[in-house]
Design a protein around this motif. Structure first.
Motif, mmCIF file in Angstrom:
data_model
loop_
_atom_site.group_PDB
_atom_site.id
_atom_site.type_symbol
_atom_site.label_atom_id
_atom_site.label_comp_id
_atom_site.label_asym_id
_atom_site.label_seq_id
_atom_site.Cartn_x
_atom_site.Cartn_y
_atom_site.Cartn_z
ATOM 1 N N LEU A 52 -19.819 -6.804 -36.831
ATOM 2 C CA LEU A 52 -20.412 -7.225 -38.104
ATOM 3 C C LEU A 52 -21.248 -6.100 -38.714
ATOM 4 O O LEU A 52 -21.179 -5.834 -39.922
ATOM 5 C CB LEU A 52 -21.280 -8.467 -37.900
ATOM 6 C CG LEU A 52 -20.567 -9.737 -37.428
ATOM 7 C CD1 LEU A 52 -21.564 -10.883 -37.331
ATOM 8 C CD2 LEU A 52 -19.413 -10.102 -38.346
ATOM 9 N N LYS A 53 -22.035 -5.431 -37.885
ATOM 10 C CA LYS A 53 -22.907 -4.363 -38.366
ATOM 11 C C LYS A 53 -22.099 -3.223 -38.975
ATOM 12 O O LYS A 53 -22.445 -2.703 -40.043
ATOM 13 C CB LYS A 53 -23.760 -3.835 -37.214
ATOM 14 C CG LYS A 53 -24.730 -2.742 -37.602
ATOM 15 C CD LYS A 53 -25.552 -2.293 -36.401
ATOM 16 C CE LYS A 53 -26.508 -1.160 -36.783
ATOM 17 N NZ LYS A 53 -27.294 -0.719 -35.584
ATOM 18 N N ILE A 54 -21.001 -2.839 -38.323
ATOM 19 C CA ILE A 54 -20.175 -1.739 -38.824
ATOM 20 C C ILE A 54 -19.481 -2.130 -40.124
ATOM 21 O O ILE A 54 -19.370 -1.320 -41.054
ATOM 22 C CB ILE A 54 -19.146 -1.316 -37.761
ATOM 23 C CG1 ILE A 54 -19.865 -0.699 -36.560
ATOM 24 C CG2 ILE A 54 -18.149 -0.309 -38.340
ATOM 25 C CD1 ILE A 54 -18.966 -0.445 -35.367
ATOM 26 N N GLN A 55 -19.016 -3.379 -40.209
ATOM 27 C CA GLN A 55 -18.395 -3.830 -41.456
ATOM 28 C C GLN A 55 -19.391 -3.755 -42.615
ATOM 29 O O GLN A 55 -19.049 -3.312 -43.719
ATOM 30 C CB GLN A 55 -17.888 -5.262 -41.311
ATOM 31 C CG GLN A 55 -16.625 -5.418 -40.509
ATOM 32 C CD GLN A 55 -16.107 -6.837 -40.582
ATOM 33 O OE1 GLN A 55 -15.330 -7.193 -41.480
ATOM 34 N NE2 GLN A 55 -16.538 -7.671 -39.646
ATOM 35 N N TYR A 56 -20.615 -4.193 -42.362
ATOM 36 C CA TYR A 56 -21.630 -4.195 -43.419
ATOM 37 C C TYR A 56 -21.966 -2.771 -43.858
ATOM 38 O O TYR A 56 -22.087 -2.496 -45.058
ATOM 39 C CB TYR A 56 -22.887 -4.912 -42.934
ATOM 40 C CG TYR A 56 -23.930 -5.103 -44.016
ATOM 41 C CD1 TYR A 56 -23.731 -6.026 -45.044
ATOM 42 C CD2 TYR A 56 -25.097 -4.354 -44.020
ATOM 43 C CE1 TYR A 56 -24.672 -6.198 -46.044
ATOM 44 C CE2 TYR A 56 -26.050 -4.525 -45.017
ATOM 45 C CZ TYR A 56 -25.835 -5.441 -46.018
ATOM 46 O OH TYR A 56 -26.767 -5.602 -47.017
#
Length: 241
Positions: free
Chosen positions: A72-76
């Motif tokens: 999730l963090k990398i997508q954001y």
């Protein structure tokens, strides 16, 4: 002295506004995560898409070792840094065909400096788009050479991009139905701009979400549409000059 203080106040206000915007975005992201965490769904965030599906994480090439929070963090952090034309196909296209000129071949890969997209979205509405700097495996295109123009079908996939930090981006694999075409078959820049303007007008239309896009021309005020279309096209052309 008054002018200097006024300028300093404006600068301070601008910095505070920028900081507040960043804080607001961070707070919004926390709320979105809390609501959709672990669910099998895609969510539009800051003009990009976030996949919350744990199963989707497993399909990111090179990301097999990612944890779900990292996913999730990398997508954001990837928002605003992805190939948005391919992203749209991945999340919202019913079908898509790609056209471009082979501009470079290096070892076992080739480059499309500009790739055109002729697609049908999930509402079964056709659109054209483009993407810059797309690398693909050269093997399926062995019979073609640099400066040849081609069209083909392909699958959009996601991969973990490393180097200057980790990001998730989009690429193309498994090209099929490859066909050499003339340069004149490629969409013009004006066609792409006209599609972008039409997309913008549809997304801001009062009928969006009420009628299917295919029926939109039947219910909209055509004079109003043409007026707005003309203004936005003029703005786009002015930005490119």
């Amino acid at each position: 002295m008054t002018k200097r203080n006024s300028k300093r106040k404006k600068t301070k206000n601008a910095k505070w506004k920028h900081l507040r915007t960043k804080l607001d975005a961070a707070d919004e992201w926390k709320l979105i995560q809390k609501k959709y965490y672990g669910k099998n769904t895609w969510v539009s965030v800051n003009d990009g898409m976030i996949d919350f599906s744990p199963n989707g994480m497993k399909k990111v090439k090179g990301g097999e070792q990612l944890t779900y929070p990292d996913y999730l963090k990398i997508q954001y952090s990837s928002l605003g840094h992805t190939k948005v034309g391919l992203e749209r196909v991945f999340f919202d296209a019913y079908s898509a065909r790609f056209k471009g000129k082979i501009t470079k071949k290096i070892h076992d890969h080739l480059l499309f400096k500009k790739l055109y997209i002729d697609a049908i979205d999930s509402d079964l509405v056709g659109y054209v788009d483009s993407e810059d700097h797309v690398w693909m495996s050269a093997k399926p295109f062995n019979d073609l050479k640099i400066n040849d123009c081609v069209e083909f079908d392909a699958k959009v996939y996601r991969y973990l991009k490393v180097g200057h930090g980790k990001r998730i981006d989009y690429g193309l694999v498994n090209p099929k139905n490859i066909k050499r075409i003339t340069p004149y078959s490629l969409p013009s820049s004006e066609q792409i701009k006209r599609q972008i303007v039409d997309d913008l007008l549809w997304s801001t239309s009062k009928y969006n979400g009420i009628v299917d896009r295919t029926n939109w021309p039947n219910v909209r005020n055509e004079d109003e549409y043409r007026h707005k279309f003309k203004i936005l096209m003029s703005m786009m052309l002015a930005d490119n000059n």
